[in-house]
Design a protein around this motif. Structure first.
Motif, short mmCIF file in Angstrom:
data_model
loop_
_atom_site.label_atom_id
_atom_site.label_comp_id
_atom_site.label_asym_id
_atom_site.label_seq_id
_atom_site.Cartn_x
_atom_site.Cartn_y
_atom_site.Cartn_z
N ARG A 76 -1.75 2.82 -8.82
CA ARG A 76 -3.21 2.31 -8.52
C ARG A 76 -3.00 1.34 -8.32
O ARG A 76 -3.15 0.76 -8.57
CB ARG A 76 -4.34 2.27 -9.43
CG ARG A 76 -4.15 4.19 -10.21
CD ARG A 76 -5.65 4.45 -10.79
NE ARG A 76 -5.52 6.16 -11.02
CZ ARG A 76 -5.53 7.37 -10.66
NH1 ARG A 76 -6.50 7.01 -9.28
NH2 ARG A 76 -5.53 8.23 -11.34
N TRP A 77 -3.98 0.75 -6.57
CA TRP A 77 -4.76 0.10 -6.83
C TRP A 77 -6.28 -0.34 -7.35
O TRP A 77 -7.09 0.76 -6.78
CB TRP A 77 -4.44 -0.51 -5.30
CG TRP A 77 -5.66 -1.57 -4.83
CD1 TRP A 77 -6.27 -2.81 -5.33
CD2 TRP A 77 -6.32 -2.14 -3.27
NE1 TRP A 77 -6.71 -3.65 -4.80
CE2 TRP A 77 -6.81 -3.10 -3.06
CE3 TRP A 77 -6.20 -1.29 -2.30
CZ2 TRP A 77 -7.46 -3.74 -2.74
CZ3 TRP A 77 -6.30 -1.90 -0.44
CH2 TRP A 77 -7.45 -3.03 -1.04
N VAL A 78 -6.57 -0.56 -8.68
CA VAL A 78 -7.69 -0.95 -8.84
C VAL A 78 -8.45 -2.58 -8.25
O VAL A 78 -8.27 -2.85 -8.59
CB VAL A 78 -7.58 -1.24 -10.42
CG1 VAL A 78 -8.72 -0.72 -11.10
CG2 VAL A 78 -6.42 0.74 -10.67
N VAL A 79 -9.94 -2.22 -8.30
CA VAL A 79 -10.61 -2.68 -7.54
C VAL A 79 -11.78 -3.27 -8.30
O VAL A 79 -12.50 -2.55 -8.88
CB VAL A 79 -11.58 -2.62 -6.34
CG1 VAL A 79 -11.79 -3.62 -5.37
CG2 VAL A 79 -10.10 -2.41 -5.21
N ARG A 80 -12.37 -4.35 -8.95
CA ARG A 80 -12.78 -4.74 -9.43
C ARG A 80 -14.89 -4.69 -8.88
O ARG A 80 -14.70 -5.18 -7.66
CB ARG A 80 -12.55 -5.85 -10.52
CG ARG A 80 -11.67 -6.26 -11.51
CD ARG A 80 -11.96 -7.19 -12.50
NE ARG A 80 -12.15 -8.88 -11.35
CZ ARG A 80 -10.73 -9.66 -11.60
NH1 ARG A 80 -10.25 -8.65 -11.74
NH2 ARG A 80 -11.05 -10.22 -9.92
N ARG A 135 0.68 -1.21 0.32
CA ARG A 135 0.09 -0.39 0.05
C ARG A 135 1.19 1.35 -0.28
O ARG A 135 0.48 2.27 -0.64
CB ARG A 135 -0.52 -0.20 1.22
CG ARG A 135 -2.20 1.25 1.16
CD ARG A 135 -0.86 1.84 2.30
NE ARG A 135 -2.10 3.01 1.99
CZ ARG A 135 -2.32 4.27 1.13
NH1 ARG A 135 -1.71 4.27 0.83
NH2 ARG A 135 -3.26 5.28 1.71
N THR A 136 1.57 1.07 0.60
CA THR A 136 3.14 2.24 0.53
C THR A 136 3.52 2.35 -0.31
O THR A 136 3.61 3.67 -0.58
CB THR A 136 3.96 2.09 1.89
OG1 THR A 136 3.36 1.85 3.16
CG2 THR A 136 5.03 3.38 1.80
N ALA A 137 3.95 1.35 -1.18
CA ALA A 137 4.40 1.46 -2.39
C ALA A 137 3.48 2.07 -3.52
O ALA A 137 4.15 3.06 -4.25
CB ALA A 137 5.35 0.12 -2.60
N LEU A 138 2.50 1.94 -3.02
CA LEU A 138 1.20 2.65 -4.16
C LEU A 138 1.11 4.22 -3.81
O LEU A 138 0.09 4.43 -5.29
CB LEU A 138 0.36 1.47 -4.63
CG LEU A 138 0.24 -0.15 -5.00
CD1 LEU A 138 -1.02 -0.37 -5.31
CD2 LEU A 138 1.08 0.32 -6.22
N ASP A 163 -11.20 2.22 -7.57
CA ASP A 163 -9.04 2.84 -6.93
C ASP A 163 -9.94 2.77 -5.26
O ASP A 163 -10.46 2.75 -4.38
CB ASP A 163 -9.23 4.60 -7.17
CG ASP A 163 -7.60 4.89 -6.34
OD1 ASP A 163 -7.38 4.35 -5.56
OD2 ASP A 163 -6.51 5.38 -6.92
N GLY A 164 -8.68 1.30 -5.20
CA GLY A 164 -9.26 0.79 -3.35
C GLY A 164 -8.62 1.82 -2.63
O GLY A 164 -8.64 1.07 -1.66
#
Length: 481
Positions: free
Chosen positions: A201-205, A192-195, A213-214
């Motif tokens: 992005r963290w992309v959530v379906r 999470r820190t790296a993103l 965006d998560g």
């Protein structure tokens, strides 16, 4: 079948065992070496990667396998990760066969349970004959001019060595890394820190809005080879309904963010300040450290120091974990500066709803770090968060400040007289050596939202007198990075 399959074995996967495992695809598949020798791949006709086998990692840290996989395991244990291509229907079963054969030859087991198999897997899909795109990154699902997309589906997605390599590679090209997961997945705190920060992005379906965006909750759409916020006519993004589900479990996260600087002397040993903080808050030292997840090495300030020295002038970023009794994770960035060696640390500890958070130890920490560890600044916050320190794609209220500490150099820059007179109700406490003291500013008990205004007022007061802003806390004080 899951796309990621892991073999956990008491014995090291030697070349003979790896050859047996790679034979799971039969004689029609070739073996390629990539990632500077760290990744073996089973490839179909034309060089299409089907399964990638990462270099085995010896995990020596108790509780680390259970933290990442939810499965208890004795340590030390060899962790061998296989990743299947999403472009080939049979690749998931092939990854399970590779891991299953390793476990059969070396003992141990396969995660997830039931994913391993020992029978050969025939690859008959025509897509296996398609060549890999030119310049494709190994184990990456989609690559465009601007973005590398990784599809992941496991309960907890960690910052593995291969994912860290992909992140460095994309950053080097000025591209984004976007990780796409279903809504039930969580991220580890290091990932999470790296993103943090677009374009990563963290992309959530999501079945209702498609993607969101998560971390921010903004609805996303695929446009021009990347995921971007879906904006209305006024240019505003809209929040996903699924993101609004607030966790009311009562679990909390204590975060201690601090920065130290010491002369670059031959006898300098890194990690001492972090170990001091860890012991004060948990009664134990850190359990392990490493440059990726799983964290594989027993805690050793000497080895940490040797690694950082070998990478100068480049900075070193490591992850540190605690024992299974008290969930703890820290990221440490070691940098060589003109003044010496700087350690930028963010330590998070998880607590259940009925467990007390040791805020009474914070004032003593300020005294200890200012007195013997070259403290520049320290910010302590507490707020809602899962006890296991993982991140779900849900809205979480920001943490609240508990205290801020400015080290002796910072106080000297703004002058002791000015630093002693902030616009706060509670007066600061002098810490560290009397000849060059620091100041510790209590801000609250972690329950008063007004503590943010107090912190912002304090920092504005300190900056108004000179260059004290350079001594502010490294990470985002509202807990977003």
């Amino acid at each position: 079948m899951t796309k990621d399959v892991i073999a956990l074995t008491p014995r090291m996967p030697d070349p003979a065992a790896l050859l047996v495992a790679l034979a799971a695809g039969g004689t029609e598949l070739d073996v390629a070496v990539t990632g500077e020798g760290a990744v073996l791949q089973l490839v179909g006709a034309g060089g299409r990667p089907l399964v990638s086998v990462e270099a085995p990692v010896l995990v020596q840290v108790p509780g680390e396998v259970e933290r990442l996989l939810g499965t208890p395991s004795a340590t030390p244990v060899w962790w061998t990760e296989t990743r299947a291509s999403t472009a080939v229907p049979e690749a998931g079963e092939l990854a399970g066969a590779v891991a299953g054969r390793l476990a059969e030859v070396l003992g141990g087991f396969v995660w997830p349970r039931g994913a391993g198999r020992v029978a050969p897997v025939a690859v008959t899909s025509e897509v296996s004959a398609a060549p890999a795109p030119e310049g494709a990154l190994p184990t990456v699902d989609v690559v465009t001019e601007s973005t590398a997309v990784v599809l992941a589906d496991r309960p907890l997605v960690p910052l593995t060595a291969w994912l860290s390599d992909v992140l460095r590679t994309t950053a080097g090209f000025g591209a984004a890394l976007q990780i796409v997961t279903p809504g039930h997945c969580r991220l580890s705190l290091p990932l999470r820190t790296a993103l943090t920060g677009a374009p990563n992005r963290w992309v959530v379906r999501d079945p209702e809005c498609g993607y969101y965006d998560g971390l921010s909750g903004a609805v996303l759409r695929w446009q021009d080879g990347t995921f971007t916020p879906d904006r209305d006519g006024a240019g505003q993004s809209r929040p996903a309904q699924a993101f609004q589900q607030v966790d009311d479990s009562g679990e909390r996260r204590l975060t201690v963010s601090f920065r130290t600087s010491r002369p670059a002397e031959e006898e300098l040993l890194l990690g001492g300040a972090l170990e001091t903080v860890w012991r004060a808050l948990t009664g134990e030292p850190p359990s392990g450290w490493g440059t990726a997840e799983p964290v594989n090495l027993p805690w050793s300030p000497r080895q940490l120091t040797d690694l950082a020295r070998s990478r100068v002038p480049e900075p070193t970023l490591i992850t540190v974990v605690g024992g299974p009794g008290r969930p703890g994770l820290a990221t440490v960035r070691v940098s060589r500066t003109s003044a010496g060696v700087e350690e930028d640390v963010v330590l998070s500890l998880g607590y259940g709803s009925s467990e007390p958070v040791p805020l009474e130890a914070v004032a003593g920490l300020a005294e200890t770090l200012a007195g013997g560890h070259g403290l520049i600044s320290m910010l302590v916050t507490v707020g809602p968060g899962r006890r296991d320190l993982s991140l779900a794609p849900r809205l979480v209220a920001p943490p609240l400040p508990v205290s801020f500490t400015l080290g002796g150099d910072g106080v000297a820059e703004v002058t002791l007289t000015h630093a002693r007179r902030p616009p706060l109700v509670v007066r600061p406490v002098q810490v560290g050596p009397s000849k060059r003291p620091g100041l510790h500013y209590p801000l609250g008990d972690g329950t008063d939202p007004g503590a943010w205004e107090a912190l912002e007022s304090l920092l504005s007061h300190l900056r108004a007198s000179g260059p004290a802003g350079s001594h502010g806390p490294g990470p985002d004080p509202r807990g977003r990075g």
